[in-house]
Write an enzyme that holds these catalytic residues in place. Structure first.
Site, short mmCIF file in Angstrom:
data_model
loop_
_atom_site.label_atom_id
_atom_site.label_comp_id
_atom_site.label_asym_id
_atom_site.label_seq_id
_atom_site.Cartn_x
_atom_site.Cartn_y
_atom_site.Cartn_z
N LYS A 209 0.85 -1.15 0.06
CA LYS A 209 -0.08 -0.15 0.05
C LYS A 209 0.93 1.14 -0.02
O LYS A 209 1.85 1.17 0.71
CB LYS A 209 -1.05 0.02 1.30
N SER A 321 -9.31 1.72 3.40
CA SER A 321 -8.54 2.55 2.45
C SER A 321 -7.33 1.53 1.75
O SER A 321 -6.92 2.22 0.83
CB SER A 321 -7.86 3.71 3.20
N GLY A 342 -6.24 1.77 10.01
CA GLY A 342 -6.39 2.93 10.93
C GLY A 342 -7.77 3.01 11.60
O GLY A 342 -8.12 3.48 12.64
N GLY A 343 -8.67 2.46 10.68
CA GLY A 343 -9.83 2.28 11.10
C GLY A 343 -10.67 1.21 10.36
O GLY A 343 -11.76 1.29 10.07
N GLY A 344 -10.17 0.05 10.40
CA GLY A 344 -10.47 -1.08 9.51
C GLY A 344 -10.07 -0.90 8.04
O GLY A 344 -10.56 -1.86 7.30
N SER A 345 -9.13 -0.18 7.78
CA SER A 345 -8.77 -0.16 6.50
C SER A 345 -7.88 -1.37 5.68
O SER A 345 -7.83 -1.27 4.47
CB SER A 345 -7.68 1.07 6.26
#
Ligand SMILES: *[C@@H]1O[C@H](CO)[C@@H](O)[C@H](O)[C@H]1NC(C)=O
Ligand SMILES: *[C@@H]1O[C@H](CO)[C@@H](O)[C@H](O)[C@H]1NC(C)=O
Length: 634
Positions: A209, A321, A342-345
């Protein structure tokens, strides 16, 4: 003034996490008016303009639940600024039979070797159901000479071009370098010719990524992780009035260059720690995957511009993301990729693309060379087609560095003792795992998702006799808000100055709305959010004293709608840094994948992997072939 009544929270010790807890699940109905085009532009302008924002922001905050929950509520708990775990969870003595433990000092290739011992020697696969090529398939093919890493790299490059030329273009990559890929492949081929591969990962293509430093590429990825945060914004109730959903088509013209500013202020000088480890194992790093700022949430709208497409339905989004990493693995083009969660990315795009996404416990991996939210929330994760490969990638990349500022010192890493599930003693181990489920939360998802996930658990109960314990996770909505405040504040603290200097003129509307809002958080909001972290840690640890894992769907819906449902279940993995894996357990009526999430207590990666392998085995006969599929191995 309505703001003077102080809500008072019960002290954590008095809040029950059992089935009959008085804590109630809060259904958050997000009515999301779509702001796009000129209204969105006006909104951005008003937030950034001194005069209008001085009127708009206090209003936003006053109307919202953040103010009510965090700035004015009363409670006793101190802040917890970074995930800290009770010591008892670092002691694995009582369950040693379940694990292989390796010393911290073990080099990556040796760790991978240790992890391989837990895999069944014969690959069980049925001819009549679809399956992806695994890392071991690549290694076997190289070892028996049916193909070389160089040949695979050449096919890979052809397939990437093909994927770009498709209509719509799959947009897997932001950047890849043919020469660099072929050079790595030739070195690997030479190692196999000498009979000295570095590990099972030698010659295996792995994508990265664009948020992780990997030479020779610049790291440009800031914007997409911001985008995922802005999406989270959509899940915050106070946005009921001001939810902004971006429409790519409206904004391309204005902001197409938006994601290109980060590398102007931050040069990539070295590989990230995880990349160095993959190189030690011989993996071929094949480029930086797409996570384009505006490319994700609304995929089907603009076919010329960078939305990574979901291989199970190219008109659907791949999620965010780490969408490019998920899509490329789901397309079969490569067996593994790295992402940042970071929030489920990692787990979310994995869930939407029908593959396996895993993040380890906070502190288990190093965030060195991973941007930008590496203080207390964002963590490295892997995207693979199978649980077996999640284990291999985990073994390869794990390990903190002396300079990492983690608070809870990890115990030595562990791997499952065996994933050879047909073995009686292994299936007994699996069956002993106690599974916690908060049905009300679990059920707050679309019918197909809910049913698919319940079915997977039923299969597990039938096959292994697992006990399912009903629990209550109190204050989930508070956790979501606290996570959002923490992420936004850390991001602004980390990137704000560069953004104001360089980014503001180049960034897209999503980023601009995000930064404008992060600036409005107060010190009260931030500290209160950390106190919420203390409360949540208490609740989760309380549950993990009674259960080995907590299960939820990965997302509340399948791809593609951009709604709050996508972020509903993953936050604890980040805010509390818990190890978690998402894996496919079925498909909805349109053939889009449904994911189940298994979350473990601190340091229990092995447990999470063990159970995931069992669920994967039970669901594999249903496995569907993606619409877009590449084969570069045979
Ligand atoms: C994240 O890690 C990088 C590399 O170790 C470091 O330069 C940076 O300051 C860290 N923190 C943030 C918030 O980016
Ligand atoms: C959740 O959904 C399942 C399956 O649809 C159902 O059997 C169960 O009663 C529901 N539980 C709650 C608390 O909503």
């Amino acid at each position: 003034m309505g703001g003077t009544s102080h809500f008072e929270y019960t002290p954590v010790e008095e809040v029950s996490t059992s089935e009959n807890s008085e804590a109630k699940y809060r259904y958050v109905i997000v009515k999301a008016p779509v702001l796009a085009g000129i209204p969105l532009r006006c909104f951005v302008w008003m937030l950034e303009n001194g005069i209008t924002s001085s009127f708009l922001k206090p209003r936003l905050l006053r109307d919202n639940l953040i103010t009510r929950f965090f700035s004015t509520a009363k409670y006793k708990e101190p802040p917890m600024y970074i995930a800290q775990y009770p010591e008892e969870f670092a002691k694995l003595d009582h369950v040693e039979s379940r694990f292989i433990q390796v010393p911290h000092s073990t080099p990556p290739a040796e760790r991978v070797k240790a992890a391989l011992t837990s895999l069944p020697s014969v690959k069980l696969h049925r001819q009549d159901s679809f399956r992806y090529w695994t890392i071991r398939d690549y290694a076997d093919a190289y070892r028996n000479g049916s193909v070389t890493p160089t040949k695979v790299a050449q096919r890979f490059l052809i397939a990437v071009k093909e994927s770009d030329e498709r209509n719509p273009s799959m947009n897997f990559f932001i950047n890849y370098d043919e020469k660099d890929i072929l050079r790595q492949a030739e070195e690997s081929t030479a190692r196999y010719q000498k009979g000295e591969p570095l590990s099972v990962l030698d010659g295996v293509p792995v994508a990265v990524k664009d948020e992780i430093d990997c030479l020779p590429y610049p790291t440009t990825g800031l914007n997409q992780s911001l985008f995922s945060m802005v999406r989270m914004l959509c899940s915050v109730p106070w946005c009921l009035t001001f939810v902004v959903i971006l429409s790519v088509s409206d904004f391309l013209g204005d902001f197409a260059g938006g994601s290109k500013w980060l590398h102007q202020v931050r040069k990539t000088k070295d590989d990230a720690a995880c990349i160095k480890r993959l190189r030690e194992c011989g993996a071929i790093l094949v480029g930086k995957t797409n996570m384009h700022e505006l490319g994700m949430g609304t995929t089907s709208i603009n076919p010329h511009y960078g939305a990574p497409r979901n291989p199970y339905g190219p008109d659907r989004m791949s999620g965010g993301s780490s969408g490019g990493s998920a899509a490329i693995v789901a397309s079969g083009l490569i067996p593994a990729a790295l992402g940042v969660d970071g929030g489920g990315s990692v787990r979310m795009p994995a869930g939407l693309c029908g593959i396996v996404g895993m993040k380890a416990t906070f502190g288990r991996t190093s965030n060195s060379g991973v941007i930008p939210l590496n203080w207390t929330i964002g963590m490295l994760g892997s995207l693979t087609a199978t649980v077996e490969d999640a284990l291999i990638m985990y073994a390869a990349v794990l390990g903190h560095l002396p300079g990492d500022r983690i608070v809870s010192i990890p115990p030595p890493p562990t791997f499952p003792v065996s994933l050879d599930l047909p073995k009686v003693e292994v299936s007994k181990l699996v069956g002993e795992l106690k599974i916690a489920r908060y049905s009300e939360w679990f059920n707050d998802s679309d019918e197909s998702v809910k049913d698919g996930c319940h079915r997977a658990l039923e299969l597990l109960e039938q096959a292994y006799g697992n006990k399912i314990i009903e629990v209550t996770v109190p204050e989930i909505e508070e956790m979501r808000l606290a996570h959002f405040i923490t992420m936004g504040s850390e991001c602004y603290a980390s990137m704000g100055a560069d953004y104001e200097n360089v980014g503001i003129g180049l960034a897209g509307a999503d980023v601009r709305v995000g930064f404008a809002i992060y600036k409005a958080f107060s010190n009260m909001d931030f500290v209160a959010a950390q106190r919420m972290r203390y409360r949540q840690m208490h609740f989760f640890m309380d549950i993990f004293r009674r259960a080995d894992v907590i299960v939820t769907p990965v997302t509340g819906c399948t791809a593609p709608p951009v709604t709050t449902k996508l972020m509903r279940f993953q936050i604890a993995g980040n805010f509390l840094g818990l190890p978690a894996i998402s894996l496919p357990v079925g498909y909805d009526q349109y053939g889009m994948p449904i994911g189940l999430q298994i979350m473990g207590p601190p340091w229990a990666e092995a447990t999470v992997l063990q159970l995931a392998a069992a669920v994967e085995g039970l669901c594999s006969p249903m496995k569907k072939r993606p619409e877009v599929l590449f084969d570069i191995l045979t």
